[in-house]
Design a protein around this motif. Structure first.
Motif, mmCIF file in Angstrom:
data_model
loop_
_atom_site.group_PDB
_atom_site.id
_atom_site.type_symbol
_atom_site.label_atom_id
_atom_site.label_comp_id
_atom_site.label_asym_id
_atom_site.label_seq_id
_atom_site.Cartn_x
_atom_site.Cartn_y
_atom_site.Cartn_z
ATOM 1 N N PHE A 24 0.906 -1.334 -0.005
ATOM 2 C CA PHE A 24 -0.107 -0.044 -0.144
ATOM 3 C C PHE A 24 0.302 1.164 -0.152
ATOM 4 C CE2 PHE A 24 0.924 -1.723 4.488
ATOM 5 C CZ PHE A 24 1.326 -0.121 5.031
ATOM 6 N N SER A 25 0.160 2.575 -0.229
ATOM 7 C CA SER A 25 1.340 3.088 -0.637
ATOM 8 C C SER A 25 0.086 4.659 0.651
ATOM 9 C CB SER A 25 0.944 4.417 -1.870
ATOM 10 O OG SER A 25 1.308 3.611 -2.558
ATOM 11 N N LYS A 30 0.178 8.537 -2.764
ATOM 12 C CA LYS A 30 -0.829 8.415 -3.171
ATOM 13 C C LYS A 30 -1.309 9.111 -4.167
ATOM 14 C CE LYS A 30 -3.221 5.142 -1.872
ATOM 15 N NZ LYS A 30 -3.957 3.791 -0.597
ATOM 16 N N THR A 66 -1.577 6.899 6.413
ATOM 17 C CA THR A 66 -2.118 6.402 5.738
ATOM 18 C C THR A 66 -3.555 5.918 6.104
ATOM 19 O OG1 THR A 66 -0.168 4.740 5.281
ATOM 20 C CG2 THR A 66 -2.092 3.784 4.419
ATOM 21 N N ARG A 70 -7.663 1.777 -0.236
ATOM 22 C CA ARG A 70 -7.358 1.480 -1.400
ATOM 23 C C ARG A 70 -8.858 1.735 -2.442
ATOM 24 N NH1 ARG A 70 -4.121 -3.253 -2.307
ATOM 25 N NH2 ARG A 70 -3.925 -2.936 -4.228
ATOM 26 N N ARG A 71 -8.529 2.292 -3.641
ATOM 27 C CA ARG A 71 -9.639 1.994 -4.569
ATOM 28 C C ARG A 71 -10.180 1.356 -4.700
ATOM 29 N NH1 ARG A 71 -8.259 6.033 -9.206
ATOM 30 N NH2 ARG A 71 -6.383 4.631 -9.658
ATOM 31 N N ARG A 72 -11.299 1.069 -5.379
ATOM 32 C CA ARG A 72 -12.176 -0.550 -5.764
ATOM 33 C C ARG A 72 -12.115 -0.202 -7.298
ATOM 34 N NH1 ARG A 72 -18.424 -1.362 -4.137
ATOM 35 N NH2 ARG A 72 -18.346 -3.827 -5.639
#
Length: 716
Positions: A24-25, A30, A66, A70-72
């Motif tokens: 993850f970023s 991001k 963070t 996260r994008r779906r």
């Protein structure tokens, strides 16, 4: 030719410890869309592992967070994604009509106010190379149907689907609002010469087209009782033979000073003007005017023109001619007929000089010319001339206190400006157009009538100051209507709240000015003041009456909107009572005939509410204004009848006569609607008849080539 064998790559799973990039970023990486290389516990510095910090944040000394999920991934076609996006924006705009959906900051604030965790934007100094334009949501506006194609009634369906529906079931259905339901829009109309003219959506001419639509769709008839082949503007100037004017110029060495009538007839017009008209055209110092008027006849009767000092200006001579034309319509015992066409041509020549220079006389000329054209259905020309007069007044600085004090006749300049102010705002309200006057720049005092004009009656002095103060409220109404129509949702909560605030302010002004009730009225000044007040109240509430009638909005579910409706209906009732009072007191017919302009919006309110009560799916059969006052369809017809009675007893010019014809036609059509109540006309289909008629009313240019000026004849 070599052949290539295409092989399908096999998907493979990679263990987390062997991934070439972080699982993850952080938020910053991001947003900036850069590689997030993790360091620290569990990381090897190459981007592997789930360390608590990344190299970029560590290098800049920033906190590495963070929090952005996260994008779906959404698997869909571009068209479906676009429709999804538009539908969500339309839904948000419908629920919150006052929200600018193109402003991301407003959308985020709305979400936070509702307790929803919204994505955070980074400060501009941390955006790096990211373009600022990427923060801005591209503009999106839902498609709005035109008045010609959209259904006016919100619950309109095909006749087959309505046959099994009872009025009770229809009235129980909750009205669903959409941003595109309000049918009144800005429009451009074409006059007999093919010239185009803009009419704002808040102008009564546009509201009248909505009323025509409702009348046609709610009756069996395919036309209206009155001549609906209307012309919104009549600006055609009759060009007579220029030989007559050329002959005048050669014969009269002092042109445009021409002896059109004898002295006795002229004196009759001048005296009539200052007795009945000037109190409502208050732009002259009567004593000074009469001195110049004497000089006019001195020049006509003198053989030694060169010896006369201080020759009159062309604009003042034009004022004399305009007074003749204005009063000639109201004096029956004239001994000499005016050559109106010839005088009108002289006025056009004078106008060419007036527009080039700004003087008090030129402003007075433009004002009188505009008022005269206003009575002859040249309404757009009247608006143009009043606008020019306002520009000249501003160029002279008479709207400023410091400039007024420097002039010799400060009272005269002040009264000229405030008379212009009232007339210009009234025309802007009628046409739905912006004003040339910036309220913030005005600081000139009201004219001091007590010391400057001791011969004026006390009743008039009190009236003039009160009506001038009251007129300044119209500017607020115009601005509010502009905001309401720009949002295409006049019944939004914020619009209703602002309108209720203006209503309360207007009521407070009524009390401060000590405006008396109808039963106490004795003078024409008390009548005029009360009429203007109720006209402003009707103007404030008329857009809401249009909306509830054209969408069949369930009013009883909305207490605030019901409050505004009661206000507008009560003000319309008061106007009708005032007109009957004027008839009983036998005020001068010429000086009250122009008040049909104030009466017309009252008939619009009554007609719109009558249509609403006639709809089988509405939620009321009458409205209770007060404990002892209930308004139903019978009372609404009575309001319109009172207006007609007043007009029948008044001396009407071409404009007010047309108002009378249209109001009488509206009354006849409303009676047809009443007859059809028992037939449940809401269930009928008018696609093959009235829709086509009304479409031609909006689209065909040739119907404007004869008939009347809708903008003029409707108090517009």
């Amino acid at each position: 030719m070599s052949e290539y064998k295409v092989t399908k790559k096999k998907s493979r799973l990679v263990a987390p410890e062997n991934r070439q990039r972080a699982a993850f970023s952080c938020d910053r990486c991001k947003t900036k869309k850069i590689k997030c290389k993790r360091i620290g516990d569990g990381g090897d510095g190459n981007g592997n592992g789930n360390g608590s910090r990344c190299m970029s944040c560590d290098k800049l000394g920033l906190e590495c967070l963070t929090s952005i999920p996260r994008r779906r991934r959404v698997y869909s076609s571009y068209e479906n994604l676009g429709m999804h996006y538009k539908s969500l924006l339309t839904l948000v705009q419908g629920l919150y009509p006052d929200l600018d959906i193109n402003d991301i900051d407003q959308v985020i604030k709305l979400g936070e106010s509702m307790g929803t965790k919204m994505p955070k934007e980074l400060p501009e100094n941390e955006l790096g190379t990211m373009e600022l334009e990427s923060k801005i949501l591209k503009p999106f506006s839902p498609r709005l149907e035109s008045p010609k194609t959209q259904n006016i009634i919100s619950n309109h369906t095909t006749p087959q689907s309505k046959l099994g529906t009872t009025p009770e079931e229809l009235s129980s259905k909750q009205h669903v609002q959409t941003p595109s339901e309000f049918p009144t829009k800005d429009t451009v109309v074409i006059d007999s010469r093919g010239d185009r003219h803009y009419v704002g959506s808040s102008g009564t001419s546009v509201l009248f087209t909505v009323l025509c639509d409702l009348l046609l769709k709610r009756s069996y008839r395919t036309n209206l009782s009155f001549d609906y082949e209307l012309k919104l503007f009549q600006n055609k100037v009759d060009n007579q033979s220029k030989a007559q004017i050329a002959d005048l110029i050669t014969k009269e060495s002092n042109f445009p000073i021409v002896k059109f009538i004898n002295r006795e007839e002229s004196d009759k017009y001048i005296n009539f003007f200052f007795k009945y008209f000037h109190p409502f055209f208050f732009i002259f110092d009567e004593e000074n005017f009469r001195l110049k008027y004497e000089k006019y006849w001195e020049i006509l009767g003198s053989n030694n023109i060169i010896g006369i000092q201080d020759k009159l200006s062309n604009s003042f001579v034009g004022c004399i001619y305009l007074i003749w034309l204005t009063c000639s319509k109201h004096i029956n015992n004239s001994t000499q007929i005016l050559d109106i066409n010839k005088i009108f041509e002289v006025l056009q020549i004078i106008l060419s000089d007036v527009v080039l220079a700004s003087t008090i006389n030129s402003i007075q000329f433009l004002y009188l010319f505009a008022r005269y054209l206003h009575s002859t259905k040249n309404r757009d020309s009247a608006w143009n001339l009043i606008g020019l007069a306002v520009r000249q007044a501003i160029s002279l600085g008479i709207h400023k206190k410091i400039m007024s004090k420097r002039t010799e006749h400060s009272t005269l300049t002040s009264q000229v400006f405030w008379s212009l102010y009232r007339t210009e705002l009234t025309l802007c309200s009628i046409f739905g157009r912006p004003s040339n006057i910036n309220e913030d720049e005005i600081d000139v005092d009201y004219p001091n009538l007590q010391t400057s004009y001791p011969n004026l009656s006390e009743e008039f002095k009190i009236y003039y100051i009160k009506v001038t103060k009251l007129s300044r409220f119209l500017n607020k109404i115009i601005k509010e209507r502009k905001n309401s129509y720009q949002q295409q949702q006049p019944i939004s909560l914020i619009n209703i709240e602002r309108t209720l605030l203006l209503k309360n302010q207007l009521i407070q002004l009524y009390q401060d000015l000590k405006i008396i009730s109808i039963d106490q009225i004795q003078t024409i000044y008390e009548f005029k003041l009360n009429l203007v007040y109720n006209y402003y109240m009707v103007t404030l509430t008329l857009p809401f009456m249009v909306y509830i009638s054209s969408t069949n909005y369930q009013v009883l579910n909305d207490e605030t909107l019901l409050n505004l409706m009661k206000t507008g209906i009560y003000a319309s009732l008061e106007i009708s009572k005032l007109l009957i009072k004027a008839t009983e007191l036998k005020f001068n017919k010429g000086s009250v005939a122009m008040d049909c302009i104030y009466a017309y919006p009252a008939t619009l309110v009554s007609a719109f509410f009558y249509i609403y009560l006639s709809n089988t799916s509405n939620d009321m059969i009458s409205i209770k204004i007060s404990p002892d006052l209930i308004i139903d369809k019978k009372e609404l017809i009575k309001i319109i009848s009172n207006v007609l009675i007043f007009m029948e007893s008044s001396k009407l010019d071409s404009t007010t006569l047309r108002i009378y014809e249209v109001i009488k036609g509206i009354k006849n059509d409303l009676k047809l609607v009443e007859i059809q109540d028992n037939l449940k006309f809401d269930f009928l289909d008018f696609i093959n008849g009235s829709d086509q008629v009304f479409d031609s009313l909006l689209t065909n240019d040739d119907i404007y080539t004869n008939g009347f000026d809708m903008g003029a004849g409707l108090g517009l």
